[in-house]
Design a protein around this motif. Structure first.
Motif, mmCIF file in Angstrom:
data_model
loop_
_atom_site.group_PDB
_atom_site.id
_atom_site.type_symbol
_atom_site.label_atom_id
_atom_site.label_comp_id
_atom_site.label_asym_id
_atom_site.label_seq_id
_atom_site.Cartn_x
_atom_site.Cartn_y
_atom_site.Cartn_z
ATOM 1 N N ASP A 1 0.811 -1.226 0.000
ATOM 2 C CA ASP A 1 0.000 0.000 0.000
ATOM 3 C C ASP A 1 0.844 1.277 0.000
ATOM 4 O O ASP A 1 0.590 2.205 0.764
ATOM 5 C CB ASP A 1 -0.994 -0.010 1.160
ATOM 6 N N HIS B 1 0.633 3.518 -1.976
ATOM 7 C CA HIS B 1 -0.246 4.646 -2.336
ATOM 8 C C HIS B 1 -0.763 5.385 -1.108
ATOM 9 O O HIS B 1 -1.046 6.581 -1.168
ATOM 10 C CB HIS B 1 -1.418 4.137 -3.181
ATOM 11 N N ARG B 2 -0.868 4.705 0.023
ATOM 12 C CA ARG B 2 -1.330 5.398 1.233
ATOM 13 C C ARG B 2 -0.283 6.409 1.701
ATOM 14 O O ARG B 2 -0.623 7.451 2.270
ATOM 15 C CB ARG B 2 -1.633 4.391 2.340
ATOM 16 N N THR C 1 1.753 7.961 -0.406
ATOM 17 C CA THR C 1 1.610 9.078 -1.347
ATOM 18 C C THR C 1 0.466 9.990 -0.907
ATOM 19 O O THR C 1 0.588 11.225 -0.939
ATOM 20 C CB THR C 1 1.320 8.556 -2.770
ATOM 21 N N SER C 2 -0.633 9.388 -0.497
ATOM 22 C CA SER C 2 -1.777 10.211 -0.067
ATOM 23 C C SER C 2 -1.416 11.055 1.159
ATOM 24 O O SER C 2 -1.842 12.210 1.280
ATOM 25 C CB SER C 2 -2.990 9.315 0.230
ATOM 26 N N TYR D 1 4.360 2.389 -8.368
ATOM 27 C CA TYR D 1 3.781 3.168 -7.272
ATOM 28 C C TYR D 1 3.056 4.408 -7.791
ATOM 29 O O TYR D 1 2.015 4.800 -7.265
ATOM 30 C CB TYR D 1 4.879 3.614 -6.301
ATOM 31 N N GLN E 1 -0.258 3.296 -9.325
ATOM 32 C CA GLN E 1 -1.152 2.879 -8.241
ATOM 33 C C GLN E 1 -1.673 4.104 -7.479
ATOM 34 O O GLN E 1 -2.878 4.228 -7.207
ATOM 35 C CB GLN E 1 -0.375 1.955 -7.284
ATOM 36 N N SER E 2 -0.757 5.023 -7.176
ATOM 37 C CA SER E 2 -1.142 6.216 -6.403
ATOM 38 C C SER E 2 -2.134 7.077 -7.174
ATOM 39 O O SER E 2 -3.129 7.553 -6.614
ATOM 40 C CB SER E 2 0.103 7.047 -6.065
ATOM 41 N N ASP F 1 -5.817 7.937 -5.791
ATOM 42 C CA ASP F 1 -5.981 9.258 -5.176
ATOM 43 C C ASP F 1 -6.191 10.283 -6.287
ATOM 44 O O ASP F 1 -5.250 10.654 -6.994
ATOM 45 C CB ASP F 1 -4.759 9.616 -4.322
ATOM 46 N N CYS G 1 0.188 11.668 -14.409
ATOM 47 C CA CYS G 1 1.007 10.552 -13.931
ATOM 48 C C CYS G 1 2.034 10.165 -14.992
ATOM 49 O O CYS G 1 1.699 10.026 -16.172
ATOM 50 C CB CYS G 1 0.093 9.359 -13.632
ATOM 51 N N SER H 1 -5.938 -2.103 -9.734
ATOM 52 C CA SER H 1 -6.245 -0.669 -9.607
ATOM 53 C C SER H 1 -6.129 0.104 -10.919
ATOM 54 O O SER H 1 -6.644 1.218 -11.033
ATOM 55 C CB SER H 1 -5.315 -0.032 -8.555
#
Lengths: 357, 357
Positions: free
Chosen positions: A191, A193-194, A196-197, A225, A228-229, A233, A239, A287
């Motif tokens: 995770d 991406h969490r 990144t958030s 990453y 995914q991010s 988000d 991207c 995702s």
């Protein structure tokens, strides 16, 4: 089979001319490293080089030459970076190199043009370290969030950041799980991406940053990453996957030291256990359907780490995205590092264009 | 003996890694040029490379990517520059390369960061071409006047100019007698300093330039011109000779193609006549006693063009100048190009420091 069997054997296994020179290693240092007979000399060579730049940098700062001071300290940091690269087989020496890289960059940061402001983001029980740098002129600025990969960290994107700044973008480079400073606290995980958030939570309110114009670029493993991010988000409006993959089905075909590195940053010692973990962890098909913002993918046909099969998976996964721009360079290697002077400005252009619109 | 006998025979005679990479030749192009089997392929290789960058640059400009457009057109210019380097044995092809270099830089100029403003200075019956570039922030700015050498011209100092800009200096790079664009009109001559003075007449009144804080840096043969100019025009407040010599007493020990080049840009075909002309033309002992401003000299002990004997002559000549800083690098080659990442920032620091005081 132990991951210890996957250590690099020769200088050529580590030496990457396109990458090193585009990232800022001076040619004389590169040429001297290439001439080393024995891989055992690699880390000591770069440590000595780093110490020479550190001495130059400190002398320059003392003499009031701030610009040179900052650049030479950064050269010292980058020398430590390449010294410890792929040095998974001697964890203590590798970790020493990582710490020195971080320390030297910290000392360089306030003197760089533009200055790099260290931002430490508290997240759950850990801290995400990053650097914010701003382009000339009045803000708020669109901002490119930059992610490294398996063996690239926030200190290595200095030259790429300059490409962004010249195009009017701020940059925020950070280390996530398994990378650089964070590796010591959090290993590679599903995770990213969490994190990144959490970075977006921290930089969006900054008055220097235009929170409606934040994009992301990830390099190599960071390409995964980044996709995914941006899929998960929606605050990310653009991207770029500078090299990327969809899953770990091609793991066994990777160069040995790359496999060893993946296992190491995942916190495993056994290759089979590491492989299983990685294959469970990475699956972008979960995702990628949500990746709807403008997305650029740069792949080299001759990439020995993320082979054309991975590009095909990503092409299928991105079929829904009309704004996806998939560049497959027939002569490109991993991340098209052998074509840096052509592909790097293109990615910076893409970020600038999509974040301006 | 004719100067025609002094043509370079091998790729290695022209290839100069330290210089080319510090001046901005991308490593992939350098590596491809180094791999050429035959010197006859050199110019065509660079012409093709230049055309590729030109196409990239034009496409970028059309797409609105101005920064890449400018940089790639400049890469095209620099590729032409290195293509025609030392190509004295085929004057037509050399001159074509010179013209293309000039044309491509002209097209790049408005898009560069910072933009390069072309300034054409009418002087006697000719025109001195130069480019003014400004650092960020409000002026008037101190300014570094930059002079090339036997085979370096105003288009080649782009990266060095960036070092100056980051240190708050404006730059004005120009071609003088025997150099680049001016070669076609005026050959190498004894009174280069008069052309420098004409440049000062033109840039001193500019509101962007602080006329009390103008310095000069000359590279290789330009090191002689810089010292001569600063000795004879007191408007110059700081001087850097990035490699330099005092007289032509060591002419016969120079590499053959360098001798051939000196004779060519002097407008001679016969080597003996050329040598006589050069030995009459160059004698810094006539003016060095008047070089009283802060002066830095950078010499490499292993310089095959300006050997240690020339450094000794300059040390004697500068003995009167308390502010002279003579750096003799024991491992340095011509202009210490093999130590670019160390000596180039130092020279920019010196100019910035002495022009700030």
């Amino acid at each position: 089979m132990s991951a210890d069997d996957l250590v690099p054997q020769k200088v050529e296994a580590i030496l990457n001319p396109g990458r090193m020179l585009s990232d800022g290693i001076p040619y004389p240092d590169f040429a001297a490293a290439r001439a080393l007979d024995d891989l055992a000399e690699w880390l000591p060579f770069w440590a000595e080089t780093a110490e020479r730049y550190e001495a130059l940098g400190m002398a320059a700062l003392e003499a009031g030459n701030r610009v040179s001071g900052g650049e030479w300290l950064w050269h010292s940091s980058l020398s430590w970076h390449y010294g410890q690269l792929m040095w998974f087989h001697e964890p203590e020496r590798r970790e020493h190199g990582q710490h020195k890289k971080v320390e030297l960059y910290k000392r360089a940061a306030p003197h760089l043009v533009a200055p790099a402001e260290r931002v430490e983001i508290q997240f759950e029980s850990t801290m995400i370290p990053g650097y914010l740098r701003l382009p000339d002129g009045p803000g708020p600025h669109p901002c490119a969030v930059l992610i490294g990969g398996l063996e690239s960290t926030k200190e290595e994107s200095y030259h790429f950041e300059a490409l962004c700044h010249r195009r009017g973008l701020a940059t925020f480079a950070f280390d996530g799980p398994g990378q650089g400073e964070m590796y010591f606290d959090v290993k590679l995980c599903a995770d990213f991406h969490r994190y990144t958030s959490a970075v977006l939570d921290a930089i969006s309110p900054r008055p220097e940053v235009d929170s409606d114009r934040i994009g992301i670029l990830g390099r190599s493993l960071g390409g995964y990453y980044a996709m995914q991010s941006a899929a998960l988000d929606k605050r990310l409006k653009s991207c770029v996957a500078w090299g990327g993959f969809s899953d770990m089905s091609d793991f066994d075909g990777m160069p040995p030291h790359t496999r060893g590195g993946f296992v190491y940053v995942s916190g495993y010692e056994d290759l089979d256990e590491g492989r299983s973990y990685l294959q469970e962890t990475f699956d972008l098909s979960q995702s990628i359907g949500d990746l709807t913002c403008p997305t650029m993918l740069i792949q080299g046909v001759h990439d020995p780490i993320f082979p054309p099969h991975q590009t095909e998976l990503l092409q299928v996964g991105l079929a829904h995205n009309d704004m996806a721009e998939i560049v497959v360079e027939p002569d490109g290697d991993h991340c098209c590092h052998n074509m840096g002077p052509v592909v790097r400005p293109r990615m910076a252009d893409y970020l600038a264009r999509t974040l301006r619109e």
